[in-house]
Design an enzyme around this catalytic site. Structure first.
Site, PDB file in Angstrom:
ATOM      1  N   PHE A 111      -5.960  -3.931   5.245  1.00 31.81           N
ATOM      2  CA  PHE A 111      -5.934  -4.702   3.997  1.00 31.81           C
ATOM      3  C   PHE A 111      -5.337  -6.090   4.158  1.00 31.81           C
ATOM      4  O   PHE A 111      -5.592  -6.990   3.358  1.00 31.81           O
ATOM      5  CB  PHE A 111      -5.189  -3.917   2.905  1.00 31.81           C
ATOM      6  CG  PHE A 111      -3.687  -4.045   2.925  1.00 31.81           C
ATOM      7  CD1 PHE A 111      -3.039  -4.936   2.079  1.00 31.81           C
ATOM      8  CD2 PHE A 111      -2.916  -3.258   3.764  1.00 31.81           C
ATOM      9  CE1 PHE A 111      -1.657  -5.040   2.082  1.00 31.81           C
ATOM     10  CE2 PHE A 111      -1.542  -3.359   3.769  1.00 31.81           C
ATOM     11  CZ  PHE A 111      -0.903  -4.258   2.928  1.00 31.81           C
ATOM     12  N   LYS A 112      -4.569  -6.295   5.230  1.00 31.33           N
ATOM     13  CA  LYS A 112      -3.958  -7.613   5.430  1.00 31.33           C
ATOM     14  C   LYS A 112      -5.021  -8.704   5.584  1.00 31.33           C
ATOM     15  O   LYS A 112      -4.776  -9.870   5.306  1.00 31.33           O
ATOM     16  CB  LYS A 112      -3.039  -7.595   6.658  1.00 31.33           C
ATOM     17  CG  LYS A 112      -2.001  -6.467   6.671  1.00 31.33           C
ATOM     18  CD  LYS A 112      -0.944  -6.640   5.618  1.00 31.33           C
ATOM     19  CE  LYS A 112      -0.019  -5.442   5.502  1.00 31.33           C
ATOM     20  NZ  LYS A 112       1.008  -5.362   6.496  1.00 31.33           N
ATOM     21  N   ASP A 113      -6.223  -8.314   6.028  1.00 27.53           N
ATOM     22  CA  ASP A 113      -7.311  -9.294   6.161  1.00 27.53           C
ATOM     23  C   ASP A 113      -7.652  -9.947   4.816  1.00 27.53           C
ATOM     24  O   ASP A 113      -8.111 -11.085   4.784  1.00 27.53           O
ATOM     25  CB  ASP A 113      -8.591  -8.615   6.676  1.00 27.53           C
ATOM     26  CG  ASP A 113      -8.486  -8.222   8.133  1.00 27.53           C
ATOM     27  OD1 ASP A 113      -7.858  -8.944   8.912  1.00 27.53           O
ATOM     28  OD2 ASP A 113      -9.049  -7.160   8.493  1.00 27.53           O
TER      29      ASP A 113
ATOM     30  N   LEU B  32      -4.924 -12.609   4.634  1.00 27.83           N
ATOM     31  CA  LEU B  32      -4.740 -13.435   5.831  1.00 27.83           C
ATOM     32  C   LEU B  32      -6.029 -14.117   6.283  1.00 27.83           C
ATOM     33  O   LEU B  32      -5.991 -14.965   7.174  1.00 27.83           O
ATOM     34  CB  LEU B  32      -4.138 -12.596   6.950  1.00 27.83           C
ATOM     35  CG  LEU B  32      -2.629 -12.381   6.752  1.00 27.83           C
ATOM     36  CD1 LEU B  32      -2.101 -11.259   7.623  1.00 27.83           C
ATOM     37  CD2 LEU B  32      -1.857 -13.669   7.023  1.00 27.83           C
TER      38      LEU B  32
END
Length: 495
Positions: A111-113, A116
């Site tokens: 989920f950091k994508d 980021l």
């Protein structure tokens, strides 16, 4: 209206969105928060007709008011493109009576994508807007996912360097391989002998070190952060909750203004805080269910009103949640103090000095939007197996923590509201834990044999992010003691 940002720890600072993004952390050690949470100015009928990118603009324009329409749309379209393996960007999958918001379709399958992918563009735009003369050094601690997503986002971005610290023995083999094979002349990955909290504390100490800042400035550098403490990370996360609600409405799964619950597997508290902001913007949300693993510091906080990190640190099969200091909780604390910076600072100082703090009864009353729960390692494995056997749908260990807590909540609260569960990583990222949960017969397989088997049983394609690291060479092998993090940074930057 020009929305400004202030620190959670003092009333002296007012900055624009681009200044807050550029700084990452306030000079007093506090986190930047908007002076008000804006209300959505388009209705759900309109939002339901929009693409992910269009919803992103409608949300972000309210927070990033010093960006022009052209600047912001440019950042959004550079971020949410073919890097994602689905046009929807964040699709919903229905399984076992809940809607799984799949946040893992980006370049690093976590989920950091979602945030980021856009942060480098927000950051470089912010630097230009503020005539920043120095190169930006992204300094980040990771419990596994932020590191790779930040590395992928910032690799070879002009005018930046990125330095990532991770706990050497505290991430999954796939997570580590993703980081240590990262290409890019401006990328640096260092394992530390310690846990995530040690890495995060070391990074915060460097941000707050005035002597180091002066040395950096002289060398032509300034720090910024890719962690969820950066408001440029948090705001893009609000988008997918707004988008999820609009899809449920569009698809006839919910009636207009029907209240839903949102369940989030939580470590650093940023992802669920974004859901809280979405609710405060006007998304019809009933309960925000905060799911913890065996490191249940947040569950205990919501249960007792006391936050206490003085406890054993437990390594689990959901390593991105193996956290005892949930940095983003400070933003919620600030809000429930009535935006009292001195009270927030007092509580955060207590956390630093004594390892704990206690909120007042009045403050606890403002936490009614939240429910806390936790899943043991056994609970996590059991729900992965159950959902797979019942539906054929395979979830990762972090998503499983949320699924298990949701089952517990439903039973205890007798709440039949529809629920969105934040599915925060692809099962391919934690293949061994996932496959062992389904059947221990897989334990004898190698990491990539497990990947192939997972593809077969789930009837899904192996993500590009996994295929790429199968034969990729290790490019980063540096390890240091937690106490040597600053000297390591100074060596990298030749200060």
């Amino acid at each position: 209206m020009n929305l400004l940002y202030k620190s959670t720890r003092s009333d002296d600072t007012l900055v624009t969105a681009s200044q807050a993004i550029l700084k990452g952390l306030a000079e007093d050690g506090g986190l930047f928060v908007p002076t008000v949470i804006p209300t959505l100015d388009v209705n759900m009928d309109e939002l339901s007709k929009m693409t992910y990118q269009e919803v992103a603009y409608e949300v972000m324009k309210l927070f990033f008011t010093d960006f022009t329409e052209e600047e912001l749309k440019n950042c959004i379209h550079k971020a949410y493109d073919e890097k994602f393996d689905t046009e929807e960007i964040a699709p919903l999958a229905k399984a076992e009576g809940a809607y799984y918001l799949e946040l893992f379709h980006g370049a690093t399958i976590a989920f950091k994508d979602m945030a980021l992918s856009i942060l480098p563009h927000l950051l470089t735009t912010s630097a230009k807007k503020n005539n920043a003369k120095n190169d930006i050094v992204i300094l980040t601690a990771t419990s596994g996912d932020t590191g790779k997503a930040a590395l992928a986002g910032f690799a070879d971005v002009e005018g930046t360097k990125i330095i990532v610290f991770y706990p050497k023995d505290g991430v999954s083999p796939i997570q580590e391989k993703q980081m240590v094979t990262q290409k890019g002349d401006n990328t640096y990955v260092i394992g530390i002998k310690g846990n995530f909290d040690d890495a995060q504390s070391g990074v915060k100490a460097m941000f707050n070190n005035k002597e180091l800042a002066a040395k950096m400035d002289k060398g032509g550098y300034q720090f910024s952060s890719a962690n969820s403490i950066n408001i440029g990370r948090l705001v893009p996360q609000i988008v997918y909750y707004v988008y999820a609600y609009s899809r449920l409405y569009k698809n006839g799964e919910i009636a207009k203004n029907e209240l839903i619950n949102i369940v989030v597997p939580t470590g650093n508290f940023g992802n669920i805080l974004a859901a809280y902001y979405a609710k405060n913007m006007g998304v019809p949300v009933n309960k925000l269910i905060c799911a913890s693993n065996d490191n249940k510091v947040l569950f205990d906080f919501f249960s007792t009103g006391t936050y206490d990190r003085n406890r054993d640190f437990i390594l689990t099969s959901s390593p991105s949640m193996d956290i005892l200091i949930s940095s983003n909780l400070e933003r919620l604390i600030y809000r429930i103090t009535g935006s009292d910076a001195s009270k927030t600072k007092e509580l955060m100082d207590s956390l630093s000095n004594k390892g704990n703090y206690e909120v007042t009864v009045k403050m606890r009353d403002q936490l009614k939007d939240f429910e806390g729960g936790y899943a043991s390692e056994g609970d996590t494995a059991d729900i992965i197996k159950k959902i797979y056997e019942d539906t054929g749908y395979v979830i990762d260990t972090h998503t499983a923590v949320a699924a298990s807590v949701y089952e517990q909540y439903k039973e205890a609260a007798k709440d039949s509201s529809k629920a969105v569960i934040a599915s925060t990583a692809s099962p391919y990222k934690f293949a061994r834990s996932v496959m062992n949960s389904i059947d221990m017969k897989y334990d004898s397989l190698s990491d990539f044999e497990l990947i192939d088997e997972l593809s077969k049983i789930s009837n899904t394609d192996i993500p590009k992010a996994i295929e790429e690291i199968r034969t990729a060479p290790v490019l980063h092998d540096k390890v240091c003691d937690a106490a040597d993090m600053q000297s390591t940074v100074e060596d990298i930057l030749k200060l």
